[in-house]
Design a protein around this motif. Structure first.
Motif, PDB file in Angstrom:
ATOM      1  N   SER A 119       0.825  -1.211   0.000  1.00 17.82           N
ATOM      2  CA  SER A 119       0.000   0.000   0.000  1.00 17.82           C
ATOM      3  C   SER A 119       0.856   1.256   0.000  1.00 17.82           C
ATOM      4  N   VAL A 120       1.898   1.269   0.817  1.00 15.77           N
ATOM      5  CA  VAL A 120       2.760   2.447   0.906  1.00 15.77           C
ATOM      6  C   VAL A 120       3.492   2.685  -0.408  1.00 15.77           C
ATOM      7  N   LEU A 121       3.994   1.610  -1.018  1.00 16.21           N
ATOM      8  CA  LEU A 121       4.690   1.768  -2.288  1.00 16.21           C
ATOM      9  C   LEU A 121       3.721   2.225  -3.372  1.00 16.21           C
ATOM     10  N   ARG A 122       2.513   1.690  -3.380  1.00 14.23           N
ATOM     11  CA  ARG A 122       1.494   2.134  -4.341  1.00 14.23           C
ATOM     12  C   ARG A 122       1.228   3.622  -4.200  1.00 14.23           C
ATOM     13  N   ALA A 123       1.082   4.091  -2.959  1.00 10.36           N
ATOM     14  CA  ALA A 123       0.809   5.504  -2.702  1.00 10.36           C
ATOM     15  C   ALA A 123       1.990   6.378  -3.126  1.00 10.36           C
ATOM     16  N   ALA A 124       3.202   5.931  -2.850  1.00  8.63           N
ATOM     17  CA  ALA A 124       4.386   6.696  -3.224  1.00  8.63           C
ATOM     18  C   ALA A 124       4.502   6.826  -4.738  1.00  8.63           C
ATOM     19  N   LEU A 125       4.204   5.731  -5.452  1.00  6.15           N
ATOM     20  CA  LEU A 125       4.247   5.757  -6.916  1.00  6.15           C
ATOM     21  C   LEU A 125       3.153   6.662  -7.471  1.00  6.15           C
ATOM     22  N   GLU A 126       1.951   6.547  -6.902  1.00 12.12           N
ATOM     23  CA  GLU A 126       0.822   7.344  -7.386  1.00 12.12           C
ATOM     24  C   GLU A 126       1.084   8.841  -7.209  1.00 12.12           C
ATOM     25  N   ALA A 127       1.757   9.194  -6.127  1.00 11.64           N
ATOM     26  CA  ALA A 127       2.063  10.605  -5.854  1.00 11.64           C
ATOM     27  C   ALA A 127       3.388  11.051  -6.480  1.00 11.64           C
ATOM     28  N   ASN A 128       4.069  10.122  -7.191  1.00  7.54           N
ATOM     29  CA  ASN A 128       5.349  10.430  -7.831  1.00  7.54           C
ATOM     30  C   ASN A 128       6.399  10.956  -6.847  1.00  7.54           C
ATOM     31  N   LEU A 129       6.370  10.405  -5.624  1.00  7.45           N
ATOM     32  CA  LEU A 129       7.335  10.865  -4.625  1.00  7.45           C
ATOM     33  C   LEU A 129       8.767  10.564  -5.047  1.00  7.45           C
ATOM     34  N   HIS A 130       8.948   9.546  -5.871  1.00  6.42           N
ATOM     35  CA  HIS A 130      10.296   9.182  -6.315  1.00  6.42           C
ATOM     36  C   HIS A 130      10.843  10.157  -7.352  1.00  6.42           C
ATOM     37  N   LYS A 131       9.995  11.062  -7.846  1.00  8.37           N
ATOM     38  CA  LYS A 131      10.418  12.017  -8.868  1.00  8.37           C
ATOM     39  C   LYS A 131      10.631  13.429  -8.328  1.00  8.37           C
ATOM     40  N   ILE A 132      10.102  13.705  -7.138  1.00  6.52           N
ATOM     41  CA  ILE A 132      10.084  15.100  -6.680  1.00  6.52           C
ATOM     42  C   ILE A 132      11.085  15.398  -5.568  1.00  6.52           C
ATOM     43  N   GLY A 133      11.886  14.419  -5.195  1.00  2.60           N
ATOM     44  CA  GLY A 133      12.850  14.674  -4.128  1.00  2.60           C
ATOM     45  C   GLY A 133      14.016  13.723  -4.231  1.00  2.60           C
ATOM     46  N   ASN A 134      14.951  13.861  -3.314  1.00  2.00           N
ATOM     47  CA  ASN A 134      16.108  12.974  -3.299  1.00  2.00           C
ATOM     48  C   ASN A 134      15.697  11.575  -2.894  1.00  2.00           C
ATOM     49  N   LEU A 135      16.320  10.587  -3.503  1.00  2.00           N
ATOM     50  CA  LEU A 135      16.086   9.202  -3.116  1.00  2.00           C
ATOM     51  C   LEU A 135      17.101   8.810  -2.046  1.00  2.00           C
ATOM     52  N   PRO A 136      16.732   7.979  -1.082  1.00  2.00           N
ATOM     53  CA  PRO A 136      15.448   7.276  -1.011  1.00  2.00           C
ATOM     54  C   PRO A 136      14.320   8.152  -0.447  1.00  2.00           C
ATOM     55  N   SER A 164       8.324  -2.722  -6.883  1.00  2.00           N
ATOM     56  CA  SER A 164       7.783  -1.617  -7.664  1.00  2.00           C
ATOM     57  C   SER A 164       7.423  -2.067  -9.075  1.00  2.00           C
ATOM     58  N   GLU A 165       8.304  -2.832  -9.682  1.00  2.00           N
ATOM     59  CA  GLU A 165       8.023  -3.321 -11.033  1.00  2.00           C
ATOM     60  C   GLU A 165       6.865  -4.320 -11.043  1.00  2.00           C
ATOM     61  N   MET A 166       6.737  -5.117  -9.985  1.00  2.00           N
ATOM     62  CA  MET A 166       5.640  -6.077  -9.900  1.00  2.00           C
ATOM     63  C   MET A 166       4.275  -5.389  -9.945  1.00  2.00           C
ATOM     64  N   ILE A 167       4.196  -4.171  -9.368  1.00  2.00           N
ATOM     65  CA  ILE A 167       2.899  -3.483  -9.327  1.00  2.00           C
ATOM     66  C   ILE A 167       2.810  -2.373 -10.372  1.00  2.00           C
ATOM     67  N   GLY A 168       3.675  -2.441 -11.391  1.00  2.00           N
ATOM     68  CA  GLY A 168       3.551  -1.537 -12.520  1.00  2.00           C
ATOM     69  C   GLY A 168       4.364  -0.278 -12.464  1.00  2.00           C
ATOM     70  N   GLY A 169       5.301  -0.171 -11.520  1.00  2.00           N
ATOM     71  CA  GLY A 169       6.126   1.019 -11.394  1.00  2.00           C
ATOM     72  C   GLY A 169       7.501   0.825 -11.999  1.00  2.00           C
ATOM     73  N   PRO A 170       8.360   1.833 -11.910  1.00  2.00           N
ATOM     74  CA  PRO A 170       9.735   1.714 -12.396  1.00  2.00           C
ATOM     75  C   PRO A 170      10.588   0.921 -11.412  1.00  2.00           C
ATOM     76  N   SER A 171      11.819   0.675 -11.775  1.00  2.00           N
ATOM     77  CA  SER A 171      12.741  -0.008 -10.873  1.00  2.00           C
ATOM     78  C   SER A 171      13.059   0.900  -9.693  1.00  2.00           C
ATOM     79  N   LEU A 172      12.672   0.465  -8.494  1.00  2.00           N
ATOM     80  CA  LEU A 172      12.916   1.249  -7.280  1.00  2.00           C
ATOM     81  C   LEU A 172      13.340   0.302  -6.154  1.00  2.00           C
ATOM     82  N   PRO A 173      14.623  -0.046  -6.079  1.00  2.00           N
ATOM     83  CA  PRO A 173      15.069  -0.917  -4.987  1.00  2.00           C
ATOM     84  C   PRO A 173      14.742  -0.284  -3.637  1.00  2.00           C
ATOM     85  N   SER A 174      14.213  -1.096  -2.731  1.00  2.00           N
ATOM     86  CA  SER A 174      13.693  -0.548  -1.470  1.00  2.00           C
ATOM     87  C   SER A 174      13.883  -1.536  -0.333  1.00  2.00           C
ATOM     88  N   VAL A 175      13.718  -1.044   0.879  1.00  2.00           N
ATOM     89  CA  VAL A 175      13.838  -1.879   2.068  1.00  2.00           C
ATOM     90  C   VAL A 175      12.903  -1.327   3.137  1.00  2.00           C
TER      91      VAL A 175
END
Length: 420
Positions: free
Chosen positions: A86-103, A290-301
């Motif tokens: 759920s959290v990863l879905r929300a982060a992808l939907e809000a494009n949080l990975h595009k608007i700030g520094n990763l992680p 991320s890729e499993m649920i339709g997003g880009p490659s986003l290694p996470s922990v």
């Protein structure tokens, strides 16, 4: 007496016991808030397919334990059985990975639902605090999260927990191990459901808690013997960072998690005082989710820690948390004029940050003082017509029993000073 009861496998959090649950949530969240993690809250239900893809169609969670429903519009939804998808879905939907520094670093707290056989420490409705670091492949992130969970537990006074650690490899080395594991498992005497699991996700068989299965797993191939050089080096760095931080752990080569999305680092917090349900929390790296649920490659922990089981662990160690009093001052008015005056005083105390309560319902002195005592208040403010005529209230110390007259216009400052 109500004819309704809480559903089977659930429980109600009721004062004063509920204060301990709130304190546990705050203690787990505190190190996260201090480490750059921002709060996120997702809906209590999601599209069924989110969990089928992310958690895994072969898992017990998806095949047996999810609460699902069909809406009037025909949508297939599920009460969330875990938080990461759920959290990863929300982060992808809000494009949080595009608007700030990763992680992207997020923490959350909420209720989760699984249709399981109820027992102590295993409920159909349960509470977790979780953390996710999305979009970076760095052993320091894995170590950070393990260290923060250890810090949270120790801040609560817990000592009798252990950290189990393993690596599940990646897309390069796990297929080789998977084939070796399948070959071994196919030679065992297993039921049909378990045999089907061998073909879909054989690692899940290692997580089977049944004694008749565990006895047959003696000599099972271990993933650590199949790790590629990159995964081995990554895991060694995680272990070195944790060790340097003074956090003790145990290597557990047969540790797997009950969700399909984990890769590389996996860990579990267990408490030996809880019996069969010894896991109080756990998590790991999920580089392909991320890729499993339709997003880009986003290694996470990430991880999730059970609030319910943490409370049980505190009880097992005999730890009583030092909780602030729910009420510090209790006001007892005697008469209609005193009711208006003391109600205003209580309001002023609350605005000044003092936990204050009031004797409602026009009760007599004896009954009101019983309520004051039950409230746990350190001080009681009592006033009647004679007191108000003199411009004072009676301030009673509930611990010592001492009582003194204090000017009405000075009582708020007096109580703030006493309680500071």
């Amino acid at each position: 007496m109500s004819t309704f009861k809480a559903p089977k496998g659930t429980y109600d959090l009721i004062p004063p016991q509920s204060a301990a649950f709130l304190a546990v949530r705050d203690a787990i969240a505190a190190p996260l808030r201090n480490s750059g993690y921002g709060y996120i809250e997702t809906p209590g239900f999601e599209n069924v397919e989110l969990f089928a893809r992310g958690v895994g169609e072969s898992t017990d969670i998806v095949t047996k334990e999810m609460y699902t429903l069909t809406t009037k519009g025909g949508d297939e939804l599920a009460l969330r059985p875990e938080g990461t998808a759920s959290v990863l879905r929300a982060a992808l939907e809000a494009n949080l990975h595009k608007i700030g520094n990763l992680p992207v670093k997020l923490w959350y707290s909420g209720s989760y639902y699984r249709y399981e056989r109820p027992q102590k420490g295993r409920y159909r409705h349960f509470s977790q605090v979780g953390a996710e670091a999305i979009g970076a492949e760095d052993p320091a992130l894995d170590a950070e999260l393990i260290i923060l969970a250890d810090q949270a537990y120790r801040s609560l006074g817990l000592r009798n927990f252990r950290i189990l650690l393993n690596s599940l490899g990646d897309q390069e080395c796990r297929p080789v191990y998977r084939a070796a594991l399948q070959e071994f498992l196919r030679g065992l005497d297993l039921d049909e459901d378990t045999r089907r699991r061998i073909e879909i996700n054989p690692l899940r068989v290692l997580d089977d808690k049944r004694d008749d299965v565990q006895k047959q797993l003696v000599g099972v191939p271990l993933l650590r013997d199949y790790l590629c050089d990159a995964c081995r080096a990554y895991h060694d760095e995680v272990r070195a960072l944790i060790t340097a931080a003074g956090v003790a752990y145990e290597d557990d080569p047969r540790l797997v998690r009950g969700l399909d999305y984990y890769t590389r680092t996996t860990f579990e917090f267990v408490h030996d005082g809880l019996g069969a349900q010894s896991a109080v929390g756990g998590g790991g790296r999920y580089d392909g989710l991320s890729e499993m649920i339709g997003g880009p490659s986003l290694p996470s922990v990430g991880w999730a820690l059970g609030v319910d089981r943490t409370v049980l662990a505190l009880e097992a160690e005999g730890i009583t948390l030092e909780l602030p009093a729910a009420t510090s001052v209790f006001a007892v008015p005697l008469g209609e004029e005193a009711r208006r005056v003391l109600f205003a005083t209580v309001t002023e105390l609350r605005r000044a940050g003092v936990a204050a309560d009031f004797s409602y319902g026009g009760r007599g002195l004896k009954s009101a003082m019983k309520s004051a005592n039950r409230s746990g208040a350190r001080y009681t403010v009592v006033a009647g017509e004679r007191d108000l005529a003199e411009g004072v209230v009676q301030l009673k110390d509930m611990e010592s029993g001492e009582q003194e007259a204090v000017a009405l216009d000075a009582v708020v400052d007096k109580l703030r000073s006493l309680l500071a």
